[in-house]
Design a protein around this motif. Structure first.
Motif, PDB file in Angstrom:
ATOM      1  N   GLN A 125       0.805  -1.173   0.110  1.00  0.00           N
ATOM      2  CA  GLN A 125       0.084   0.060  -0.174  1.00  0.00           C
ATOM      3  C   GLN A 125       0.910   1.304  -0.104  1.00  0.00           C
ATOM      4  OE1 GLN A 125      -3.039  -0.291   2.842  1.00  0.00           O
ATOM      5  NE2 GLN A 125      -3.906   1.847   2.480  1.00  0.00           N
ATOM      6  N   CYS A 126       0.662   2.213  -0.734  1.00  0.00           N
ATOM      7  CA  CYS A 126       1.271   3.539  -0.935  1.00  0.00           C
ATOM      8  C   CYS A 126       1.850   4.111   0.370  1.00  0.00           C
ATOM      9  CB  CYS A 126       0.472   4.494  -1.753  1.00  0.00           C
ATOM     10  SG  CYS A 126       1.065   4.799  -3.183  1.00  0.00           S
ATOM     11  N   SER A 127       0.645   4.232   1.274  1.00  0.00           N
ATOM     12  CA  SER A 127       0.943   4.741   2.599  1.00  0.00           C
ATOM     13  C   SER A 127       1.809   4.137   3.540  1.00  0.00           C
ATOM     14  CB  SER A 127      -0.536   5.048   3.375  1.00  0.00           C
ATOM     15  OG  SER A 127      -0.949   3.578   3.453  1.00  0.00           O
ATOM     16  N   ALA A 128       2.030   2.725   3.159  1.00  0.00           N
ATOM     17  CA  ALA A 128       3.086   1.910   3.727  1.00  0.00           C
ATOM     18  C   ALA A 128       4.710   2.275   3.265  1.00  0.00           C
ATOM     19  CB  ALA A 128       2.818   0.681   3.684  1.00  0.00           C
ATOM     20  N   LEU A 129       4.796   2.777   2.125  1.00  0.00           N
ATOM     21  CA  LEU A 129       6.340   3.080   1.347  1.00  0.00           C
ATOM     22  C   LEU A 129       6.912   3.963   2.374  1.00  0.00           C
ATOM     23  CD1 LEU A 129       5.099   3.171  -2.213  1.00  0.00           C
ATOM     24  CD2 LEU A 129       6.134   1.229  -1.052  1.00  0.00           C
ATOM     25  N   ARG A 130       8.382   3.848   2.362  1.00  0.00           N
ATOM     26  CA  ARG A 130       9.057   4.850   3.140  1.00  0.00           C
ATOM     27  C   ARG A 130      10.243   5.204   2.294  1.00  0.00           C
ATOM     28  NH1 ARG A 130       5.353   5.596   5.696  1.00  0.00           N
ATOM     29  NH2 ARG A 130       4.777   4.328   7.581  1.00  0.00           N
ATOM     30  N   LYS A 131      10.778   6.308   2.644  1.00  0.00           N
ATOM     31  CA  LYS A 131      11.982   6.961   2.004  1.00  0.00           C
ATOM     32  C   LYS A 131      12.948   5.998   2.196  1.00  0.00           C
ATOM     33  CE  LYS A 131      14.803  11.206   2.123  1.00  0.00           C
ATOM     34  NZ  LYS A 131      14.969  12.479   2.587  1.00  0.00           N
ATOM     35  N   ASN A 132      13.924   6.084   1.115  1.00  0.00           N
ATOM     36  CA  ASN A 132      14.867   4.843   0.949  1.00  0.00           C
ATOM     37  C   ASN A 132      14.667   3.601   0.580  1.00  0.00           C
ATOM     38  OD1 ASN A 132      16.980   6.882   1.440  1.00  0.00           O
ATOM     39  ND2 ASN A 132      17.127   6.686   3.597  1.00  0.00           N
ATOM     40  N   GLY A 133      13.354   3.366   0.740  1.00  0.00           N
ATOM     41  CA  GLY A 133      12.730   1.982   0.261  1.00  0.00           C
ATOM     42  C   GLY A 133      12.639   1.963  -1.342  1.00  0.00           C
ATOM     43  N   HIS A 134      12.191   0.943  -1.752  1.00  0.00           N
ATOM     44  CA  HIS A 134      12.126   0.674  -3.224  1.00  0.00           C
ATOM     45  C   HIS A 134      10.887   0.618  -3.748  1.00  0.00           C
ATOM     46  CE1 HIS A 134      16.260  -0.852  -2.275  1.00  0.00           C
ATOM     47  NE2 HIS A 134      16.427  -0.391  -3.609  1.00  0.00           N
ATOM     48  N   HIS A 155      -9.348  11.538  -1.430  1.00  0.00           N
ATOM     49  CA  HIS A 155      -8.310  10.870  -0.748  1.00  0.00           C
ATOM     50  C   HIS A 155      -6.974  11.248  -0.785  1.00  0.00           C
ATOM     51  CE1 HIS A 155     -10.989   6.983  -0.496  1.00  0.00           C
ATOM     52  NE2 HIS A 155     -11.269   7.378  -1.833  1.00  0.00           N
ATOM     53  N   ALA A 156      -6.315  10.901   0.161  1.00  0.00           N
ATOM     54  CA  ALA A 156      -4.843  11.541   0.533  1.00  0.00           C
ATOM     55  C   ALA A 156      -4.058  11.045  -0.629  1.00  0.00           C
ATOM     56  CB  ALA A 156      -4.332  11.207   1.938  1.00  0.00           C
ATOM     57  N   LYS A 157      -3.211  11.686  -1.146  1.00  0.00           N
ATOM     58  CA  LYS A 157      -2.349  11.402  -2.280  1.00  0.00           C
ATOM     59  C   LYS A 157      -0.886  11.416  -1.779  1.00  0.00           C
ATOM     60  CE  LYS A 157      -4.943  12.014  -6.332  1.00  0.00           C
ATOM     61  NZ  LYS A 157      -6.314  11.778  -5.730  1.00  0.00           N
ATOM     62  N   SER A 207      -0.074   9.183  -6.444  1.00  0.00           N
ATOM     63  CA  SER A 207      -1.048   7.825  -6.258  1.00  0.00           C
ATOM     64  C   SER A 207      -1.818   8.204  -5.177  1.00  0.00           C
ATOM     65  CB  SER A 207      -0.008   6.561  -6.236  1.00  0.00           C
ATOM     66  OG  SER A 207      -1.071   5.533  -6.183  1.00  0.00           O
ATOM     67  N   PRO A 208      -3.039   7.893  -5.060  1.00  0.00           N
ATOM     68  CA  PRO A 208      -3.793   7.716  -3.834  1.00  0.00           C
ATOM     69  C   PRO A 208      -3.311   6.702  -2.896  1.00  0.00           C
ATOM     70  CG  PRO A 208      -5.041   7.356  -5.700  1.00  0.00           C
ATOM     71  CD  PRO A 208      -3.861   7.053  -6.171  1.00  0.00           C
ATOM     72  N   SER A 209      -3.095   7.260  -1.518  1.00  0.00           N
ATOM     73  CA  SER A 209      -2.560   6.499  -0.401  1.00  0.00           C
ATOM     74  C   SER A 209      -2.821   5.151  -0.123  1.00  0.00           C
ATOM     75  CB  SER A 209      -2.547   7.329   0.838  1.00  0.00           C
ATOM     76  OG  SER A 209      -3.694   7.600   1.209  1.00  0.00           O
ATOM     77  N   THR A 210      -4.389   4.864  -0.594  1.00  0.00           N
ATOM     78  CA  THR A 210      -4.882   3.551  -0.254  1.00  0.00           C
ATOM     79  C   THR A 210      -4.530   2.532  -1.312  1.00  0.00           C
ATOM     80  OG1 THR A 210      -6.939   4.454  -1.331  1.00  0.00           O
ATOM     81  CG2 THR A 210      -6.819   4.572   1.105  1.00  0.00           C
TER      82      THR A 210
END
Length: 158
Positions: A23-32, A55-57, A75-78
């Motif tokens: 899920q977009c909201s679970a992605l983190r900086k320095n991740g892929h 929705h949050a983007k 992308s939408p965070s969901t």
């Protein structure tokens, strides 16, 4: 029973995917993340709230891990996005062929001869350390989505 259907499979693929959803909201900086079909490392990430019922983007800025190109996505965070499986392995450099392919060996003694010297500073460093300085080198190979490249070269410990 002479007309039984025999299944025939050409490849012996294990079926492992080169990406997995997150899920977009679970992605983190320095991740892929995969943007436009390319494996990228996230360098900047911001979430914006939209209107009353929106929705949050998530705005992602990422660098292609193989070409170094900057890519962006909104992308939408969901929503789910693909995350590439990225592996880093260290190999001992045995030789460099005349057509600039690296001859590498892993810890188990298996050889790998299909990685070309990259046309970057890393490629120059590998050539300089191995050919000119004649040092024992270890090369770190980054692999993702069927592509691989050398990303680092360091002197092997004695």
């Amino acid at each position: 029973m002479a007309d039984e259907v025999q299944d025939h499979f050409e490849s012996a693929d294990a079926g492992a995917s080169s990406t997995y959803p997150m899920q977009c909201s679970a992605l983190r900086k320095n991740g892929h993340v995969v943007i436009k079909g390319r494996p990228c490392k996230i360098v900047e990430m911001s979430t914006s709230k939209t209107g009353k019922h929106g929705h949050a983007k998530v705005h992602l800025v990422a660098i292609d891990i193989f070409t170094g190109k900057k890519l962006e996505d909104l992308s939408p965070s969901t929503h789910n996005m693909d995350v590439p499986h990225v592996t880093r392995r260290e190999y001992q450099l045995i030789d460099i062929t005349d057509d600039d392919f690296l001859s590498l060996m892993d810890d188990n003694g298996n050889t790998k001869d299909d990685v070309k010297i990259p046309d970057t500073e890393i490629g120059e460093k590998i050539g300089r350390m191995f050919r000119e300085e004649e040092k024992d080198c270890n090369v770190i190979i980054l692999t993702s989505m069927g592509e691989e490249t050398a990303i680092e070269c360091k002197e092997a410990p004695k």
